[in-house]
Design a protein around this motif. Structure first.
Motif, mmCIF file in Angstrom:
data_model
loop_
_atom_site.group_PDB
_atom_site.id
_atom_site.type_symbol
_atom_site.label_atom_id
_atom_site.label_comp_id
_atom_site.label_asym_id
_atom_site.label_seq_id
_atom_site.Cartn_x
_atom_site.Cartn_y
_atom_site.Cartn_z
ATOM 1 N N PRO A 1 -2.102 -33.985 56.848
ATOM 2 C CA PRO A 1 -1.360 -33.094 55.938
ATOM 3 C C PRO A 1 -1.073 -33.750 54.597
ATOM 4 O O PRO A 1 -1.187 -33.117 53.543
ATOM 5 C CB PRO A 1 -0.072 -32.811 56.691
ATOM 6 N N LEU A 2 -0.735 -35.042 54.645
ATOM 7 C CA LEU A 2 -0.428 -35.740 53.395
ATOM 8 C C LEU A 2 -1.666 -35.837 52.513
ATOM 9 O O LEU A 2 -1.580 -35.641 51.292
ATOM 10 C CB LEU A 2 0.125 -37.134 53.690
ATOM 11 N N LEU B 1 -2.195 -32.585 50.839
ATOM 12 C CA LEU B 1 -1.324 -32.432 49.673
ATOM 13 C C LEU B 1 -1.906 -33.168 48.467
ATOM 14 O O LEU B 1 -1.977 -32.622 47.360
ATOM 15 C CB LEU B 1 0.070 -32.972 50.003
ATOM 16 N N ARG C 1 -5.053 -31.394 47.077
ATOM 17 C CA ARG C 1 -4.804 -30.127 46.407
ATOM 18 C C ARG C 1 -3.925 -30.262 45.155
ATOM 19 O O ARG C 1 -3.669 -29.291 44.472
ATOM 20 C CB ARG C 1 -4.136 -29.143 47.376
ATOM 21 N N THR C 2 -3.430 -31.457 44.918
ATOM 22 C CA THR C 2 -2.578 -31.640 43.751
ATOM 23 C C THR C 2 -3.391 -31.404 42.475
ATOM 24 O O THR C 2 -4.452 -32.014 42.302
ATOM 25 C CB THR C 2 -1.992 -33.048 43.726
ATOM 26 N N MET D 1 6.767 -21.589 46.323
ATOM 27 C CA MET D 1 5.503 -21.818 47.026
ATOM 28 C C MET D 1 4.615 -20.577 47.006
ATOM 29 O O MET D 1 3.398 -20.683 46.842
ATOM 30 C CB MET D 1 5.821 -22.240 48.476
ATOM 31 N N ILE E 1 3.591 -27.683 44.606
ATOM 32 C CA ILE E 1 2.842 -28.869 45.037
ATOM 33 C C ILE E 1 3.206 -30.077 44.183
ATOM 34 O O ILE E 1 3.415 -31.190 44.687
ATOM 35 C CB ILE E 1 1.318 -28.595 44.966
ATOM 36 N N SER F 1 6.465 -31.345 45.260
ATOM 37 C CA SER F 1 6.315 -31.962 46.574
ATOM 38 C C SER F 1 5.790 -33.380 46.430
ATOM 39 O O SER F 1 6.205 -34.305 47.133
ATOM 40 C CB SER F 1 5.342 -31.162 47.444
ATOM 41 N N LEU F 2 4.848 -33.528 45.499
ATOM 42 C CA LEU F 2 4.286 -34.850 45.254
ATOM 43 C C LEU F 2 5.373 -35.817 44.796
ATOM 44 O O LEU F 2 5.410 -36.979 45.219
ATOM 45 C CB LEU F 2 3.179 -34.739 44.191
ATOM 46 N N LEU G 1 7.213 -36.890 47.732
ATOM 47 C CA LEU G 1 6.397 -37.808 48.528
ATOM 48 C C LEU G 1 6.450 -39.220 47.943
ATOM 49 O O LEU G 1 6.607 -40.212 48.669
ATOM 50 C CB LEU G 1 4.944 -37.306 48.586
#
Lengths: 271, 379
Positions: free
Chosen positions: A31-32, A35, A38-39, A235, A243, A246-247, A250
């Motif tokens: 999943p990571l 992410l 798709r960034t 979202m 996204i 979200s990054l 992360l």
């Protein structure tokens, strides 16, 4: 004796363990990587410079830091009491105050609303006498985050206080230092690394808080819409912005992990 | 000589100096263990508390320091009451002004040597600069100023011990308490620190108490020795008295002596019947001792001769037979344990061991001159 003469212990992994282990790694890391893949890297600066995104980012940083400060102010003394008091009922108290560690955050949010909402058990009197209603304000965000994150600090600091050398406190007492002065001048410096680790952990937990905050504080851009809530709400409409943020979260998480690596990456967790 | 009487009696001091000193009647119990000891130390005196592990030495020290409250009794120093359950007075460690040197030193690892020594003045409200100046002065007096900027982790064992002493002295203590102060040091450093410690404690004007299980430390450091066994005082006296006339097996063993308890059966000839079997003849007996008086007799292992078969010329008046039960090499001689009536430890040379082929189970003759037997009344 086998013919092997390795001095190393046998490190071959039997396949019934190896296969699920590999699957687990994939499950956690795919999943990571999704992410990251798709960034929209090229548009990242613009996306993060969006006023709405910036607003959420700034609000999150401010509230998480405030929640950490509040946790330190209240949580360190609580940790001291839990570690040092020998009164009966202390272990029960410890169980209750660490409950938010396992409580679903949304339940925490409901509980906060029941207590401090405009018609809550305590909130109705606050509203009656001051005209102030806590929910759906930035203060509600800070309180929700503190509620969820403070136990991390309490548990970390209490553990450090338990393992701290009591002999040094005794030495301080024989040198004429009272209990609070000893706490300030001897104990606190001794548990400093744990205090830092606990604060980082608390801050990271507060930064990512969603359930309690959304329930108790809602989602008003600029006042209560923190990053996780913003991500959740955008979202559907603007996935790229979600996204991008979200990054950011992360990266924060990875940084926290790096900061705490000495405590966690070495085997044998000592929270 | 009074061996086991009240310390204040056996070491006479004037009442005025007692007022400056410590007067502690200590009664505490922890579970099955009970400590009951009356300790008086005048100002300027160094008292060594000697005893085996579990005798209550550390409990005594912690009680005096205010880390354990008394159950009964009273502790006062220089006329100030520190602990008195009867009147509900209890000053805790913070208020007592004691200089406690812990066995493991307990220097604060996050503070420099200077700030460790300045800790007590700071705790008592002295401003930082003044506290540091005072600390530096103390360090200079002890010749430790070169270490001022170091952290405890950067000190050798001997240096840490000195700094711990400096920190205790800099607190302006009414009394010094030292818990096994040299136990953590290697043999050579211990020798060096011991004489230095002796000087520091002698120049300290208040009472000092050194807890130790090392007899040499007690003999060298102290003006007076108090022997504690199973929570009770079994003997007090000057180092010379304790070394020459031990009253318990424990002290005798520490001092390297054979100790025998018995009854004087013939005062005119110095004949003593020993409780463990056998007899000894002492050349001189303290005057006025009646027949059947309980006495103790000591005999140094070096004063006993060991023979196979024929006895040599001359006439030692104490001769008895025994069986070798153990042979132990000491640094410069060999100590032979002999079972007999009575049992004895005998020191011989390594050459004698080889010549006589001393092995456990060998039958031997022991002899000792009556003049070597020291007899004194049992307490």
């Amino acid at each position: 004796m086998s013919a092997r003469r390795d001095t190393e212990p046998d490190t071959r992994v039997p396949w019934p363990l190896a296969v699920p282990a590999v699957l687990a790694v994939l499950f956690l890391l795919l999943p990571l990587s999704g992410l990251l893949l798709r960034t929209p890297w090229t548009e990242l600066p613009q996306l993060l410079a969006e006023p709405a995104a910036l607003q959420a980012l700034r609000l999150s940083l401010i509230t998480a830091t405030a929640a950490t400060a509040l946790s330190l102010f209240l949580g360190v003394p609580l940790a001291w009491v839990l570690a040092r008091s020998r009164r009966p009922g202390i272990s029960l108290l410890r169980a209750f105050v660490t409950l938010p560690l396992v409580l679903p955050p949304v339940v925490g949010g409901v509980a906060l609303l029941m207590a401090f909402g405009r018609r809550g058990i305590f909130g109705q009197y606050i509203y009656e006498y001051t005209g102030f209603s806590l929910p759906f304000t930035v203060w509600a965000v800070i309180i929700a985050e503190t509620f969820v994150a403070m136990p991390f600090l309490v548990v970390t600091v209490e553990g450090a206080l338990r393992s701290a050398d009591r002999g040094l406190e005794e030495a301080a007492a024989t040198l004429g230092s009272g209990p609070f002065a000893t706490f300030r001048r001897v104990t606190l410096p001794l548990i400093w690394p744990s205090l830092i680790a606990g604060s980082v952990l608390t801050w990271a937990r507060a930064l990512g808080e969603f359930g309690a905050t959304a329930t108790f504080a809602g989602s008003f851009p600029g006042t209560t819409q923190t990053m996780p809530i913003y991500i959740y709400e955008t979202m559907q409409s603007e996935p790229d912005a979600a996204i991008a943020l979200s990054l950011v979260l992360l990266v924060v998480s990875v940084t926290v992990l790096a900061l705490l690596r000495d405590r966690w990456l070495n085997s044998g967790t000592r929270l | 000589m009074a061996q086991q009487r009240d310390p204040a009696v056996s070491a006479p001091v004037s009442t005025s100096s007692l007022i400056e000193g410590l007067d502690a009647d200590v009664q505490v119990s922890r579970g099955a263990f009970a400590l009951s000891a009356h300790v008086r130390v005048p100002g300027g005196e160094v008292l060594a508390v000697l005893g085996p592990n579990g005798a209550g030495k550390t409990t005594l020290l912690r009680t005096l320091a205010g880390l354990i409250p008394l159950r009964q009794g009273r502790i006062s120093i220089a006329g100030t009451v520190w602990d008195d359950p009867a009147t509900d007075v209890f000053k805790d460690a913070t208020e007592r002004r004691i200089g406690l040197v812990f066995q493991d030193y307990r220097l604060f690892p996050h503070l420099s040597v200077l700030d460790n020594v300045a800790f007590a003045p700071r705790a008592r409200g002295v401003k930082r600069a003044a506290a540091r100046a005072h600390a530096l002065e103390t360090l200079q007096t002890l010749g430790l100023d070169a270490l001022a900027a170091r952290r405890p982790a950067q000190l050798s064992g001997g240096q840490a011990q000195r700094v711990a002493l400096a920190r205790a002295l800099a607190s302006g203590p009414a009394m010094m308490l030292l818990d096994e102060p040299l136990a953590a040091l290697d043999a050579r450093t211990r020798l060096e620190i011991r004489s230095e410690l002796r000087r520091r404690l002698t120049s300290f004007s208040g009472p000092s108490i050194v807890v130790t299980h090392d007899p040499l430390e007690a003999l060298v450091l102290a003006d007076r020795i108090l022997v504690l066994e199973e929570g009770r005082i079994v003997q007090t006296g000057t180092p010379a008295e304790v070394a020459r006339r031990p009253v318990t097996e424990y002290v005798a063993r520490l001092m390297g002596l054979n100790l025998y308890a018995g009854r004087l059966i013939d005062p005119a000839h110095g004949r003593i019947r020993l409780d463990s079997g056998g007899e000894l003849i002492a050349a001189s007996i303290p005057e006025g001792l009646p027949a059947d008086a309980k006495v103790l007799a000591v005999l140094a292992p070096t004063a006993i001769s060991l023979h196979l078969g024929e006895l040599p010329e001359g006439s030692p008046r104490n001769v008895w037979a025994g069986t070798v039960s153990g042979v132990e090499l000491l640094t410069d001689r060999v100590r032979v344990a002999v079972k007999g009536a009575p049992d004895a430890l005998v020191d011989v040379t390594a050459a004698a061991v080889a010549e006589l082929r001393l092995t456990p189970g060998l039958e031997v003759q022991l002899s000792a001159k009556a003049g070597e037997v020291t007899a004194y009344p049992a307490p």
